[in-house]
Design an enzyme around this catalytic site. Structure first.
Site, PDB file in Angstrom:
ATOM      1  N   HIS A   1       0.466  -0.956   0.244  1.00  0.00           N
ATOM      2  CA  HIS A   1       0.290  -0.292   0.254  1.00  0.00           C
ATOM      3  C   HIS A   1       0.873   0.877  -0.084  1.00  0.00           C
ATOM      4  CE1 HIS A   1      -4.029   2.359   0.240  1.00  0.00           C
ATOM      5  NE2 HIS A   1      -4.498   1.594   1.109  1.00  0.00           N
TER       6      HIS A   1
ATOM      7  N   ASP B   1      -8.100  -3.497 -19.619  1.00  0.00           N
ATOM      8  CA  ASP B   1      -8.315  -4.135 -21.140  1.00  0.00           C
ATOM      9  C   ASP B   1      -7.697  -4.983 -21.703  1.00  0.00           C
ATOM     10  OD1 ASP B   1      -9.591  -5.472 -23.585  1.00  0.00           O
ATOM     11  OD2 ASP B   1     -10.454  -3.438 -23.939  1.00  0.00           O
TER      12      ASP B   1
END
Length: 387
Positions: free
Chosen positions: A153, A360
């Site tokens: 993180h 994508d």
């Protein structure tokens, strides 16, 4: 080879930055400083699972090559923590695992959360010597595939990783360079966090222990969300879902029951579209269980909206006298709570609009976006859409 629940995994390999598919010598090592937005986070691993039901040509190799090229543009991702509050951009690379599942993706949709679809860091928290990013691509028998991403993180928030994965997807589809130029260095001209916010955020994180909590999937019907939107005067879906779960999670009347949620503040502090480091602050709506139980869900949704609207005031808070709570929505029916503890508070995080759906790799966007955690430190909810 190791076998999990219907998943066979290869040994990890290291993917290093390359340009146009050709491995290049790493640049001279340099270090970038972590910002206060990074340093209020603990170095804990975040896990993301993206499921794609439309096949692409050789998904493992396609994504592996695109990942290598993306690291050329995102050099800090291929580095490591330097132990002194910075990222050493050494070009060491990220860990990559190829895997396969013995079933079709649609047969596994209901049990994806239980499958071994992500790589893990050795410890509960990430070490300075660990890679900042782990990637696993699992091919299913139908041609569908899952991309599992685990990251430290301190490297980035959800929006930052979403931007990175969109870049990997563009490179996999032949779009080069990525449409968004990445920026990781924090500009001193950008607005910094006020000291009160830093103190409060760190206190909240540090107060959370390491207890294991039970995980449940809860569906909030669209019809209920629509009704709350109407009754509240037009809240968002996030505000409606958060209000429902908050209202359901009540104890005795005197128990503290604050709600907390992260807010992306890139536009508020002047960070550009390409900035992919951490740039969130946690907003807290203080309350007791009794106060929450006595309100309608629509009222709670309005309180959450008011807290979101007050985030700019939170960033402007510079006085220590308010304890970092300047942005808490004033309301006589919701009483102030003590600092957030492990089981008192309730966190709601939404991964909608962070760019995960837009990743994508050649066959279209993901049909499922999931938070994939081995353990949970704070009672909370990861809200997502119909997918």
């Amino acid at each position: 080879m190791t076998t999990g629940t219907a998943v066979t995994k290869s040994s990890p390999v290291v993917v290093v930055p390359s340009e146009s598919g050709k491995t290049t010598p790493p640049p001279a090592a340099y270090t970038i400083a972590l910002s206060l937005f990074d340093l209020i986070m603990l170095p804990f691993p975040m896990k993301l699972v993206l499921a794609f039901d439309r096949p692409i040509h050789e998904p493992v190799e396609t994504i592996k090559r695109a990942l290598s090229r993306a690291l050329h543009h995102y050099q800090p991702v291929a580095g490591c923590l330097d132990g002194e509050g910075g990222i050493a951009c050494t070009g060491e690379g990220v860990a990559f695992v190829a895997a396969s599942a013995s079933c079709a993706l649609d047969e596994a949709m209901a049990t994806l959360q239980e499958m071994d679809l992500t790589s893990r860091f050795p410890g509960v928290f990430c070490c300075d010597t660990d890679p900042l990013l782990l990637v696993q691509v699992t091919e299913f028998s139908c041609g569908g595939f899952v991309v599992g991403v685990t990251w430290n993180h301190l490297l980035a928030d959800g929006a930052g990783i979403g931007q990175f994965l969109c870049a990997v997807g563009e490179l996999a589809r032949g779009v080069s360079p990525p449409s968004i130029a990445p920026v990781r260095l924090w500009d001193d001209a950008l607005q910094a966090l006020p000291p009160t916010v830093v103190t409060t955020q760190r206190s909240t994180v540090d107060n959370n222990g390491s207890r294991y909590l039970v995980r449940h999937d809860i569906a909030v019907p669209v019809s209920l969300v629509s009704r709350i939107k109407g009754e509240s005067g037009g809240c968002t879906a996030f505000e409606a879902v958060a209000a429902v779960i908050w209202w359901c999670r009540i104890f005795d009347g005197d128990a503290p029951a604050p709600l907390c949620f992260p807010c992306n503040v890139r536009t508020l502090v002047g960070a550009g579209d390409g900035y992919y480091g951490n740039c969130v602050v946690g907003q807290v709506v203080p309350a007791t269980s009794g106060a929450v139980a006595s309100r309608s869900v629509a009222d709670l949704a309005r309180l959450i909206r008011r807290a979101k609207e007050n985030v700019p005031d939170l960033l402007l808070s510079t006085s220590g006298s308010d304890g970092g709570k300047a942005a808490a929505p004033p309301d006589a029916g919701v009483q102030a709570a003590p600092p957030l503890q492990l089981y008192d508070g309730f966190g709601v995080i939404s991964w909608v609009n962070l760019g995960f759906d837009a990743a994508d790799f050649g066959g279209g966007g993901a049909v499922r976006v999931m938070w994939h955690e081995d353990r949970t430190l704070l009672p909370g909810c990861m809200a997502r859409g119909k997918r």
